[in-house]
Design an enzyme around this catalytic site. Sequence first.
Site, short mmCIF file in Angstrom:
data_model
loop_
_atom_site.label_atom_id
_atom_site.label_comp_id
_atom_site.label_asym_id
_atom_site.label_seq_id
_atom_site.Cartn_x
_atom_site.Cartn_y
_atom_site.Cartn_z
N TYR A 168 -1.54 -0.63 10.93
CA TYR A 168 -1.73 -1.01 9.52
C TYR A 168 -0.49 -0.63 8.71
O TYR A 168 0.02 -1.45 7.92
CB TYR A 168 -2.99 -0.34 8.95
CG TYR A 168 -3.23 -0.68 7.49
CD1 TYR A 168 -3.57 -1.97 7.10
CD2 TYR A 168 -3.08 0.28 6.49
CE1 TYR A 168 -3.76 -2.30 5.77
CE2 TYR A 168 -3.28 -0.03 5.16
CZ TYR A 168 -3.62 -1.33 4.80
OH TYR A 168 -3.80 -1.65 3.46
N SER A 176 0.86 -1.20 0.00
CA SER A 176 0.00 0.00 0.00
C SER A 176 0.89 1.24 0.00
O SER A 176 2.08 1.16 0.34
CB SER A 176 -0.85 -0.02 1.28
OG SER A 176 -1.57 1.17 1.45
#
Length: 244
Positions: free
Chosen positions: A156, A143
């Site tokens: 995360y 990501s």
Amino acid sequence: MAGKLTGKVALITGASAGIGQACARALAAEGAQLILTARRAERLEALADELAAHAPRPIIVVGDARDEATAQQAVQAALDGPGRLDILLNNAGTGNYKNLVDTSAEDYDDMMDTNMRSTFLFTRHAVPVLIKQGSGTILLLSSMAGIYGFAGEAVYCATKFAQVGFAQALDKELRPHGIKVGAICPGGVKTEFALGRGRTEASVAESDMLEPEDVAGAVLLACTQSPGSRIIEIQMRTMAEGLT
Ligand code: NAP
């Protein structure tokens, strides 16, 4: 007519939704034999029915990506069926956006195990097969949260940075064996990701985020490189992003 991936075998984790599902469609359209894994069996069956029109019917392995047995079964399914494995897409993942003081040890374990432990397990069991073949492509769905830190996403981000480090190290370790390793790093994508855990259906629908098909296009590019070329990392952002 032969596709770019005719004769190739691709294992996709997290194939029951979002980016994994879009990647399955993109790779099947190019003729790949797919091994699809996730926990929701009905979703995988429905996708396999749909894709059987374009390519060999996908093989389904239902299981939790955090469990080593799921990774072993999925790699074995490739060996028992088509007898080889060419592409591993480590895509299964979860997010739970919270400030640090609201994040429990259980939240940490859930994100780290789903995102990084699963990546380790599937890669660990796929690599001996790829080394024996002397070829293969391993992609990790990281990501932009694996490139930059974002407030409210510390854990995360840690899982996604971990995936990028894992990919960079394996690129060096596995290249002598003819194996390509790359990280795909999109910004926000319109999927069911983090719904009720920092995102709502309305916030996703109203956003200008990327579409899962945009990411599938980058994945297809990374696994159809010429033999002498490898993609190490792709960063992706929506064109709607502001200039400041
Ligand atoms: P999604 O729509 O929520 O899909 C997640 C997929 O992962 C589902 O197929 C789910 O299948 C699977 N999965 C989750 N936990 C699992 C577990 N314990 N065992 C097995 N499978 C599991 O999410 P997505 O947006 O497609 O995300 C895919 C990847 O892209 C993730 O790694 C995510 O971090 C990354 N990413 C997403 C975005 C975004 O904004 N959406 C942006 C950048 C990167 P089951 O529930 O059926 O098991």
